[in-house]
Structures are given as C-alpha cells and as structure tokens.
Scaffold this motif. Structure first.
Motif, PDB file in Angstrom:
ATOM      1  N   GLU A  53      12.975   6.283  -2.955  1.00 49.45           N
ATOM      2  CA  GLU A  53      12.332   6.996  -1.847  1.00 49.45           C
ATOM      3  C   GLU A  53      11.315   8.011  -2.376  1.00 49.45           C
ATOM      4  OE1 GLU A  53      13.543   9.604   2.104  1.00 49.45           O
ATOM      5  OE2 GLU A  53      15.095   9.055   0.659  1.00 49.45           O
ATOM      6  N   VAL A  54      11.678   8.708  -3.439  1.00 46.08           N
ATOM      7  CA  VAL A  54      10.775   9.684  -4.050  1.00 46.08           C
ATOM      8  C   VAL A  54       9.542   8.987  -4.599  1.00 46.08           C
ATOM      9  CG1 VAL A  54      10.539  11.237  -6.021  1.00 46.08           C
ATOM     10  CG2 VAL A  54      12.512  11.414  -4.549  1.00 46.08           C
ATOM     11  N   LEU A  55       9.739   7.859  -5.257  1.00 48.53           N
ATOM     12  CA  LEU A  55       8.623   7.120  -5.816  1.00 48.53           C
ATOM     13  C   LEU A  55       7.687   6.618  -4.717  1.00 48.53           C
ATOM     14  CD1 LEU A  55       7.524   6.242  -8.544  1.00 48.53           C
ATOM     15  CD2 LEU A  55       8.743   4.090  -8.251  1.00 48.53           C
ATOM     16  N   GLU A  56       8.274   6.159  -3.615  1.00 44.98           N
ATOM     17  CA  GLU A  56       7.467   5.683  -2.486  1.00 44.98           C
ATOM     18  C   GLU A  56       6.625   6.814  -1.896  1.00 44.98           C
ATOM     19  OE1 GLU A  56       8.531   4.276   1.989  1.00 44.98           O
ATOM     20  OE2 GLU A  56       9.669   3.311   0.380  1.00 44.98           O
ATOM     21  N   LYS A  57       7.226   7.966  -1.710  1.00 41.48           N
ATOM     22  CA  LYS A  57       6.495   9.104  -1.155  1.00 41.48           C
ATOM     23  C   LYS A  57       5.478   9.656  -2.157  1.00 41.48           C
ATOM     24  CE  LYS A  57      10.186  10.364   2.013  1.00 41.48           C
ATOM     25  NZ  LYS A  57       9.629   9.824   3.198  1.00 41.48           N
ATOM     26  N   GLY A  58       5.844   9.684  -3.437  1.00 40.04           N
ATOM     27  CA  GLY A  58       4.886  10.098  -4.471  1.00 40.04           C
ATOM     28  C   GLY A  58       3.698   9.167  -4.517  1.00 40.04           C
ATOM     29  N   PHE A  59       3.954   7.857  -4.374  1.00 38.26           N
ATOM     30  CA  PHE A  59       2.872   6.871  -4.330  1.00 38.26           C
ATOM     31  C   PHE A  59       1.964   7.127  -3.130  1.00 38.26           C
ATOM     32  CE2 PHE A  59       1.250   2.802  -2.736  1.00 38.26           C
ATOM     33  CZ  PHE A  59       0.477   2.413  -3.828  1.00 38.26           C
ATOM     34  N   PHE A  60       2.560   7.436  -1.982  1.00 39.35           N
ATOM     35  CA  PHE A  60       1.784   7.750  -0.781  1.00 39.35           C
ATOM     36  C   PHE A  60       0.802   8.890  -1.054  1.00 39.35           C
ATOM     37  CE2 PHE A  60       1.431  10.648   2.860  1.00 39.35           C
ATOM     38  CZ  PHE A  60       0.758   9.828   3.768  1.00 39.35           C
ATOM     39  N   PHE A  61       1.303   9.978  -1.663  1.00 40.40           N
ATOM     40  CA  PHE A  61       0.438  11.122  -1.955  1.00 40.40           C
ATOM     41  C   PHE A  61      -0.632  10.767  -2.983  1.00 40.40           C
ATOM     42  CE2 PHE A  61       3.957  13.576  -0.146  1.00 40.40           C
ATOM     43  CZ  PHE A  61       3.241  14.410   0.690  1.00 40.40           C
ATOM     44  N   SER A  62      -0.269  10.021  -4.004  1.00 35.44           N
ATOM     45  CA  SER A  62      -1.260   9.670  -5.020  1.00 35.44           C
ATOM     46  C   SER A  62      -2.355   8.776  -4.440  1.00 35.44           C
ATOM     47  CB  SER A  62      -0.599   9.003  -6.219  1.00 35.44           C
ATOM     48  OG  SER A  62      -0.138   7.717  -5.906  1.00 35.44           O
ATOM     49  N   GLU A  63      -1.993   7.906  -3.503  1.00 35.43           N
ATOM     50  CA  GLU A  63      -2.995   7.063  -2.845  1.00 35.43           C
ATOM     51  C   GLU A  63      -3.912   7.892  -1.950  1.00 35.43           C
ATOM     52  OE1 GLU A  63      -3.673   3.389  -2.654  1.00 35.43           O
ATOM     53  OE2 GLU A  63      -2.956   3.905  -4.660  1.00 35.43           O
TER      54      GLU A  63
END
Length: 184
Positions: free
Chosen positions: A141-151
């Motif tokens: 979940e953290v990786l998914e949300k971190g990916f969202f912010f990086s995108e």
C-alpha cells in the motif's frame, strides 16, 4: 487561489488527549480565579508582587499552550499537483489556521523506508530537505501511494527499506506489471 488536489490528514486526536488538555486548561482557569477572586491572593499583594504574579500567569499560559496545543492540533497537508504548490493547515475543533501556498521547488525523489512505526514515505527536495508525507503498515500500500506521488510530481521513487541499500524503482515496469524492479 489554487485548488486542493490531494489532502493528507493526521489521524484524529484521541479522547484521552482532549480530556487531558481540557483538565489542564480547566485547572489553569480555576487557579486564575482563585488568585483574582474578591478575597483572593491578588488583593493582598503589593504592586511589585502583583506584576510578578501577572507575568507568572502569562508565562504559565504560554507554556500550557506551547506544549499542549501541538498534541491536540490536527495537521493537514494540501497539495496542488498542477501548479506544484503545497499548503499546511492545522485545526483544533472548529478553529483552523492555514498557511500560505508555497512552491514545491527542486524536488528530488520520493523515498519509502522502514521504521519501527511501519513504512514511511518522504518527499525529498532542495538538497537535504524532507517532508514526511505519511506512515502505513502495509508495504504494498505504501509503495502504491508513493508511486502515485512520484508520478504526479514527475520524480523518482526510491526504495530505502534497507539501510545503505537505496535503489531507484523502475516506475515503467511497476506501472505495467505492479512488480518492483530496480534501475541499475
């Protein structure tokens, strides 16, 4: 004015903290009333001691506010990805303090790392400035949300779970397959 596109909220304040602050503040008010009541301590003091008591009460109120207010205030981070702006706000019940919108400058990367509280996501900007975005227990979940912010911010995503072994995640492969692969 900028529109809020994403908001990160701290968890709600526990009832224990609210009750503790209420008890401390009520105790302070009772103490002030005791000093200033018609036959209280204040009326038996000379002018010099009166000034000292007033300064003491002001300092005590300042200390009470300085230490207790951050415990009961709820912090919000508002992001505008279109204009790369950020704004912090704080609320205590119906009272809200909003800072001005600030530019997100010199963005470096989003990092995900493991702490004793879970997995933390930070935004690194300028040279070594950090903005802690959130902490969650589940790595996926953290990786998914971190990916969202990086995108949204168009910056790299860094897996920093292991101390000294920081690796940039290949966002193209993660976006297509959902699997974590690292850039060499």
């Amino acid at each position: 004015m900028y529109n809020v596109e994403f908001t990160i909220r701290e968890p709600r304040i526990s009832w224990f903290n609210k009750i503790l602050f209420s008890a401390l503040f009520s105790g302070f008010c009772v103490f002030v009333l005791y000093i200033f009541k018609s036959n209280g301590v204040y009326h038996r003091l000379n002018k010099e001691d009166t000034e000292k008591v007033i300064v003491f009460l002001i300092l005590l109120l300042g200390i009470l506010i300085a230490f207790i207010l951050p415990i009961i205030a709820r912090h919000y981070i508002h992001l505008n990805f279109t204009h790369l702006k950020i704004r912090h706000s704080y609320s205590i019940g119906p009272l809200v303090y909003r800072e001005k919108w600030q530019n997100l400058k010199d963005l470096n990367y989003i990092s995900v790392f493991h702490t004793k509280n879970g997995y933390e996501v930070n935004l690194w900007y300028k040279k070594h400035e950090i903005l802690n975005l959130f902490v969650l227990d589940d790595f996926n979940e953290v990786l998914e949300k971190g990916f969202f912010f990086s995108e949204k911010l168009n910056i790299d995503l860094l897996d920093a779970r292991k101390r000294g072994h920081h690796k940039r995640i290949n966002k193209v492969i993660y976006k297509e397959t959902g699997k974590v692969e690292y850039l060499d």
